[in-house]
Design a protein around this motif. Structure first.
Motif, PDB file in Angstrom:
ATOM      1  N   TRP A 163      30.594  40.898  53.107  1.00 37.78           N
ATOM      2  CA  TRP A 163      31.630  41.329  52.161  1.00 37.78           C
ATOM      3  C   TRP A 163      31.153  41.005  50.749  1.00 37.78           C
ATOM      4  N   PRO A 164      31.643  41.736  49.755  1.00 36.26           N
ATOM      5  CA  PRO A 164      31.161  41.548  48.390  1.00 36.26           C
ATOM      6  C   PRO A 164      31.854  40.389  47.680  1.00 36.26           C
ATOM      7  N   SER A 165      31.143  39.768  46.774  1.00 40.76           N
ATOM      8  CA  SER A 165      31.749  38.735  45.934  1.00 40.76           C
ATOM      9  C   SER A 165      32.961  39.323  45.215  1.00 40.76           C
ATOM     10  N   CYS A 166      34.011  38.508  45.078  1.00 40.73           N
ATOM     11  CA  CYS A 166      35.245  39.024  44.468  1.00 40.73           C
ATOM     12  C   CYS A 166      35.944  37.949  43.656  1.00 40.73           C
ATOM     13  N   PHE A 167      36.861  38.407  42.817  1.00 44.43           N
ATOM     14  CA  PHE A 167      37.677  37.510  41.996  1.00 44.43           C
ATOM     15  C   PHE A 167      39.134  37.873  42.250  1.00 44.43           C
ATOM     16  N   ILE A 168      39.956  36.863  42.565  1.00 42.19           N
ATOM     17  CA  ILE A 168      41.321  37.094  43.019  1.00 42.19           C
ATOM     18  C   ILE A 168      42.306  36.382  42.094  1.00 42.19           C
ATOM     19  N   THR A 169      43.372  37.085  41.738  1.00 41.20           N
ATOM     20  CA  THR A 169      44.401  36.532  40.863  1.00 41.20           C
ATOM     21  C   THR A 169      45.488  35.816  41.684  1.00 41.20           C
ATOM     22  N   PRO A 170      46.357  35.018  41.051  1.00 51.16           N
ATOM     23  CA  PRO A 170      47.334  34.218  41.791  1.00 51.16           C
ATOM     24  C   PRO A 170      48.365  35.006  42.593  1.00 51.16           C
ATOM     25  N   ASP A 171      48.482  36.311  42.364  1.00 49.09           N
ATOM     26  CA  ASP A 171      49.379  37.120  43.189  1.00 49.09           C
ATOM     27  C   ASP A 171      48.674  37.663  44.432  1.00 49.09           C
ATOM     28  N   GLY A 172      47.395  37.312  44.612  1.00 46.43           N
ATOM     29  CA  GLY A 172      46.647  37.742  45.782  1.00 46.43           C
ATOM     30  C   GLY A 172      45.900  39.052  45.607  1.00 46.43           C
ATOM     31  N   ARG A 173      45.842  39.547  44.395  1.00 45.20           N
ATOM     32  CA  ARG A 173      45.167  40.830  44.142  1.00 45.20           C
ATOM     33  C   ARG A 173      43.686  40.605  43.841  1.00 45.20           C
ATOM     34  N   ILE A 174      42.824  41.426  44.460  1.00 48.19           N
ATOM     35  CA  ILE A 174      41.405  41.400  44.108  1.00 48.19           C
ATOM     36  C   ILE A 174      41.242  42.124  42.778  1.00 48.19           C
ATOM     37  N   GLN A 175      40.936  41.386  41.749  1.00 50.86           N
ATOM     38  CA  GLN A 175      40.830  41.949  40.402  1.00 50.86           C
ATOM     39  C   GLN A 175      39.534  42.711  40.209  1.00 50.86           C
ATOM     40  N   GLN A 176      38.444  42.196  40.817  1.00 48.01           N
ATOM     41  CA  GLN A 176      37.150  42.848  40.668  1.00 48.01           C
ATOM     42  C   GLN A 176      36.225  42.392  41.788  1.00 48.01           C
ATOM     43  N   SER A 177      35.308  43.278  42.207  1.00 40.89           N
ATOM     44  CA  SER A 177      34.303  42.946  43.212  1.00 40.89           C
ATOM     45  C   SER A 177      32.943  43.433  42.741  1.00 40.89           C
ATOM     46  N   LEU A 178      31.909  42.819  43.268  1.00 36.57           N
ATOM     47  CA  LEU A 178      30.544  43.283  43.021  1.00 36.57           C
ATOM     48  C   LEU A 178      30.114  44.219  44.146  1.00 36.57           C
ATOM     49  N   PRO A 179      29.126  45.083  43.913  1.00 39.54           N
ATOM     50  CA  PRO A 179      28.651  45.994  44.966  1.00 39.54           C
ATOM     51  C   PRO A 179      27.959  45.227  46.100  1.00 39.54           C
ATOM     52  N   LEU A 180      28.103  45.733  47.306  1.00 39.49           N
ATOM     53  CA  LEU A 180      27.401  45.147  48.450  1.00 39.49           C
ATOM     54  C   LEU A 180      25.888  45.275  48.288  1.00 39.49           C
ATOM     55  N   HIS A 181      25.175  44.246  48.760  1.00 35.58           N
ATOM     56  CA  HIS A 181      23.714  44.277  48.904  1.00 35.58           C
ATOM     57  C   HIS A 181      22.962  44.423  47.588  1.00 35.58           C
ATOM     58  N   ARG A 182      23.614  44.099  46.484  1.00 33.95           N
ATOM     59  CA  ARG A 182      22.951  44.178  45.180  1.00 33.95           C
ATOM     60  C   ARG A 182      23.240  42.920  44.380  1.00 33.95           C
ATOM     61  N   SER A 183      22.213  42.388  43.732  1.00 32.71           N
ATOM     62  CA  SER A 183      22.440  41.231  42.872  1.00 32.71           C
ATOM     63  C   SER A 183      23.254  41.659  41.665  1.00 32.71           C
ATOM     64  N   ARG A 214      51.563  35.499  33.584  1.00 28.62           N
ATOM     65  CA  ARG A 214      52.433  35.287  34.730  1.00 28.62           C
ATOM     66  C   ARG A 214      52.191  36.359  35.791  1.00 28.62           C
ATOM     67  N   PHE A 215      52.194  35.930  37.057  1.00 28.47           N
ATOM     68  CA  PHE A 215      51.969  36.830  38.190  1.00 28.47           C
ATOM     69  C   PHE A 215      53.140  36.736  39.176  1.00 28.47           C
ATOM     70  N   TYR A 216      53.272  37.761  39.987  1.00 24.50           N
ATOM     71  CA  TYR A 216      54.265  37.751  41.068  1.00 24.50           C
ATOM     72  C   TYR A 216      53.988  36.567  41.983  1.00 24.50           C
ATOM     73  N   ASP A 217      55.026  35.788  42.285  1.00 28.12           N
ATOM     74  CA  ASP A 217      54.865  34.586  43.101  1.00 28.12           C
ATOM     75  C   ASP A 217      56.074  34.426  44.011  1.00 28.12           C
ATOM     76  N   ALA A 218      56.041  35.096  45.154  1.00 24.95           N
ATOM     77  CA  ALA A 218      57.185  35.099  46.066  1.00 24.95           C
ATOM     78  C   ALA A 218      57.540  33.704  46.566  1.00 24.95           C
TER      79      ALA A 218
END
Length: 283
Positions: free
Chosen positions: A217-237, A249-253
């Protein structure tokens, strides 16, 4: 109102190998890239410098620990040169014949190792090559309280909950789910598991992975509401830049009841006393 802090995080991936020189080349290139992006901190994957024992490194016998030490010192100097925090995955040698730790070195912009996280939960395979750690360190980076985890630790939500109790706002979670034959179960479950950890605890997560083929799976960055904000491409540096802004502020059920749940009150509202509530076989 709580103080607002902003942290620019560069999350990196490259095809980690057992060749320290090759790994160092990638690390140095990505340090320069992160500095050009005006990042505050650069985050590398599990064992990015040393190679992963059991996959990239067959045995510690004959391993060039002095070379690893020298290259680590060189990366510390590079952090000082570029005034950059670096979270560096590597292997930390212990005394005598004890197996090393699988670690993350936390290097500050003065080039000092100010903390080290040692992988607490090692897999059965890991335990043939590594000694487990026993601490959950926290480091404040530009006003943001940060914690650190490695790969298999994700299977234990208790670690995330403990970090939440310690006041952590952002987790740097380094992985090595790579050099597989093809897409696999990690490809399916890892991103949503991380999303659940983020949303359940209201945390930012920088999660990276070796990009060696096959990268699950690709490296990713996730915000406090559980959303993947950005990912890097697979198999590439590559390196991606994301922002932690504690004033946003983020959604926080779970927010209204998280604290009481962590203290052991496992319900919302006020309980009532009623015979029809007590009788759980009636209709």
């Amino acid at each position: 109102m709580a103080n607002k802090s902003v942290l620019q995080i560069a999350t990196a991936q490259f095809p980690v190998s057992g060749d320290i020189t090759r790994n160092t080349k990638y690390v140095r290139e990505q340090v320069v890239k992160a500095a050009e992006m005006d990042a505050d901190v650069l985050h590398f994957s599990e064992t990015a410098l040393s190679g992963y024992a059991g996959v990239d490194v067959e045995t510690w016998k004959g391993y060039d620990w002095e070379r690893l030490r020298d290259e680590t010192a060189g990366i510390c100097a590079l952090a000082r040169e570029h005034k950059l925090w670096i979270i560096l995955g590597s292997s930390h040698r212990l005394s005598g014949k004890r197996l090393p730790h699988n670690s993350l070195y936390v290097i500050d912009p003065r080039g000092r190792v100010v903390e080290r996280y040692d992988k607490c939960f090692c897999t059965g395979g890991d335990l043939k090559h590594y000694s487990p750690g026993n601490h959950l360190p926290t480091v404040r980076i530009r006003g943001v309280q940060c914690g650190f985890l490695i790969c298999y630790d994700v299977r234990f939500p208790e670690l995330y909950r403990k970090y939440k109790q310690l006041g952590v706002q952002c987790i740097f979670h380094s992985f090595y789910n790579a050099r597989k034959d093809s897409r696999n179960i990690h490809s399916v479950i890892m991103p949503p598991t991380l999303q659940a950890r983020a949303a359940s605890n209201y945390l930012w997560i920088s999660a990276n992975n070796s990009s060696a083929h096959y990268q699950s799976w690709p490296s990713c960055f996730i915000t406090p509401d559980g959303r993947i904000q950005q990912s890097l491409p697979l198999h590439r540096s590559g390196v991606m830049l994301n922002t932690v802004d504690t004033g946003q502020r983020f959604y926080d059920a779970a927010g209204p009841y998280r604290e009481r749940a962590m203290k052991g009150t496992l319900h919302s509202g006020r309980l009532i006393k009623d015979p029809r509530s007590d009788d759980r076989t009636c209709i």
